[in-house]
Motif scaffolding. Structure first.
Motif, PDB file in Angstrom:
ATOM      1  N   ILE A  87      54.491  24.156   4.038  1.00 18.93           N
ATOM      2  CA  ILE A  87      53.310  24.952   4.351  1.00 18.93           C
ATOM      3  C   ILE A  87      52.105  24.037   4.294  1.00 18.93           C
ATOM      4  O   ILE A  87      51.829  23.427   3.257  1.00 18.93           O
ATOM      5  CB  ILE A  87      53.133  26.126   3.361  1.00 18.93           C
ATOM      6  N   LEU A  88      51.396  23.910   5.408  1.00 18.28           N
ATOM      7  CA  LEU A  88      50.234  23.031   5.504  1.00 18.28           C
ATOM      8  C   LEU A  88      48.979  23.877   5.611  1.00 18.28           C
ATOM      9  O   LEU A  88      48.929  24.823   6.408  1.00 18.28           O
ATOM     10  CB  LEU A  88      50.331  22.126   6.733  1.00 18.28           C
ATOM     11  N   ILE A 143      48.596  31.534  12.165  1.00 22.77           N
ATOM     12  CA  ILE A 143      49.847  30.904  11.729  1.00 22.77           C
ATOM     13  C   ILE A 143      50.353  29.989  12.843  1.00 22.77           C
ATOM     14  O   ILE A 143      50.773  30.455  13.904  1.00 22.77           O
ATOM     15  CB  ILE A 143      50.934  31.966  11.407  1.00 22.77           C
ATOM     16  N   GLY A 144      50.294  28.681  12.629  1.00 20.03           N
ATOM     17  CA  GLY A 144      50.896  27.739  13.554  1.00 20.03           C
ATOM     18  C   GLY A 144      52.384  27.602  13.244  1.00 20.03           C
ATOM     19  O   GLY A 144      52.755  27.468  12.081  1.00 20.03           O
ATOM     20  N   VAL A 145      53.213  27.657  14.267  1.00 19.95           N
ATOM     21  CA  VAL A 145      54.667  27.617  14.080  1.00 19.95           C
ATOM     22  C   VAL A 145      55.191  26.287  14.614  1.00 19.95           C
ATOM     23  O   VAL A 145      55.103  26.011  15.820  1.00 19.95           O
ATOM     24  CB  VAL A 145      55.353  28.800  14.783  1.00 19.95           C
ATOM     25  N   ASP A 180      41.756  32.595   7.159  1.00 18.81           N
ATOM     26  CA  ASP A 180      42.944  31.973   6.587  1.00 18.81           C
ATOM     27  C   ASP A 180      43.807  31.426   7.722  1.00 18.81           C
ATOM     28  O   ASP A 180      43.985  32.081   8.762  1.00 18.81           O
ATOM     29  CB  ASP A 180      43.756  32.990   5.786  1.00 18.81           C
ATOM     30  N   ALA A 181      44.338  30.228   7.517  1.00 22.30           N
ATOM     31  CA  ALA A 181      45.189  29.603   8.534  1.00 22.30           C
ATOM     32  C   ALA A 181      46.132  28.622   7.858  1.00 22.30           C
ATOM     33  O   ALA A 181      45.720  27.885   6.955  1.00 22.30           O
ATOM     34  CB  ALA A 181      44.344  28.877   9.579  1.00 22.30           C
ATOM     35  N   VAL A 182      47.375  28.615   8.308  1.00 21.61           N
ATOM     36  CA  VAL A 182      48.362  27.644   7.831  1.00 21.61           C
ATOM     37  C   VAL A 182      49.230  27.217   9.010  1.00 21.61           C
ATOM     38  O   VAL A 182      49.304  27.913  10.026  1.00 21.61           O
ATOM     39  CB  VAL A 182      49.278  28.215   6.719  1.00 21.61           C
ATOM     40  N   LEU A 183      49.880  26.079   8.848  1.00 25.72           N
ATOM     41  CA  LEU A 183      50.970  25.694   9.735  1.00 25.72           C
ATOM     42  C   LEU A 183      52.275  25.865   8.976  1.00 25.72           C
ATOM     43  O   LEU A 183      52.404  25.391   7.839  1.00 25.72           O
ATOM     44  CB  LEU A 183      50.845  24.242  10.189  1.00 25.72           C
ATOM     45  N   LEU A 184      53.219  26.544   9.605  1.00 19.72           N
ATOM     46  CA  LEU A 184      54.581  26.612   9.096  1.00 19.72           C
ATOM     47  C   LEU A 184      55.364  25.452   9.688  1.00 19.72           C
ATOM     48  O   LEU A 184      55.357  25.249  10.902  1.00 19.72           O
ATOM     49  CB  LEU A 184      55.263  27.917   9.532  1.00 19.72           C
TER      50      LEU A 184
END
Length: 242
Positions: free
Chosen positions: A159-160, A139-141, A209-213
């Motif tokens: 959400i990217l 999770i990128g913040v 799984d990975a996303v940027l917030l």
């Protein structure tokens, strides 16, 4: 002058959460030898230098989720930790509409020095940690400006994601369950191999799984706002993972 920070600060590495938090734009620190890259002090308090509110939001999330957290120690203007090394925006000569004098005309040796000093230590530390965490979710913040180049942005958060479509879309739905929120699905940015690093490398390429917030900066302007968003995200992330 405050003491020079490490390239990466790791918090709660023993945390039990499957989520691993990464805050690549946590700091606006620039060593004195770089003379603020030729910028007035006020410019270093803007988004061009770091993601305002993101570090505190990430720390709060780390506590609420019992999640490991990796924080960058230096300004994105020296070298952007969420850009591939070859990207023109890795060491920007212009950020948004602001020229960065100290980045103009630097040679290959200086580029390599910045990579060795800040980029490589940060990502080696993250990669090494993730290698020992099967099933980790990255999770990128981040935070984003309410207005960019004169255009207002309507989203409260975005959400990217790249390959993690199931998780990314589930997280959008979890946040958008609050009818008061406008949540961007790959907005206000998109994950692109040419311009992004954390999700493509630590997530997609590794089969995680990975996303940027992305949370709008005006919503993180005080303790109450950061606390509210930390609690909102700490509830939404486990629901999205299922």
């Amino acid at each position: 002058m405050r003491d020079a920070p490490p390239a990466v600060t790791a918090l709660n590495e023993g945390g039990a959460s499957p989520f691993v938090l990464v805050c690549e734009h946590a700091s606006n620190f620039i060593p004195a030898g770089y003379a603020s890259l030729g910028l007035p002090a006020a410019e270093l308090e803007r988004h061009i230098a770091y993601d305002i509110g993101a570090a505190d939001l990430a720390r709060r999330l780390s506590v609420l989720l019992d999640a490991p957290l990796f924080l960058a120690g230096y300004s994105r203007l020296l070298i952007d930790l969420n850009r591939p090394w070859a990207a023109s925006s890795s060491i920007p000569e212009i950020s948004e509409a602001t020229p960065i004098p100290g980045n103009v005309g630097i040679d290959a040796a200086e580029r390599a020095r910045r990579q060795a000093a800040w980029f490589t230590p940060f990502h080696d530390r993250v990669a090494g940690f993730l290698a020992g965490r099967p099933g980790a979710v990255v999770i990128g913040v981040h935070s984003f400006t309410p207005v960019y180049l004169g255009e207002a942005r309507p989203w409260h958060a975005g959400i990217l994601y790249g390959h993690a479509t199931r998780f990314g879309r589930a997280l959008v739905r979890a946040l958008a369950a609050d009818p008061a929120l406008v949540v961007g699905d790959n907005e206000p940015y998109r994950i692109e191999l040419e311009y992004d690093y954390t999700v493509p490398v630590h997530g997609d390429a590794a089969g995680r799984d990975a996303v940027l917030l992305e949370v709008r900066q005006d919503l993180l302007g005080d303790d109450a706002g950061r606390a509210a968003w930390a609690h909102r995200l700490a509830a939404a992330l486990p629901r999205a993972r299922g």
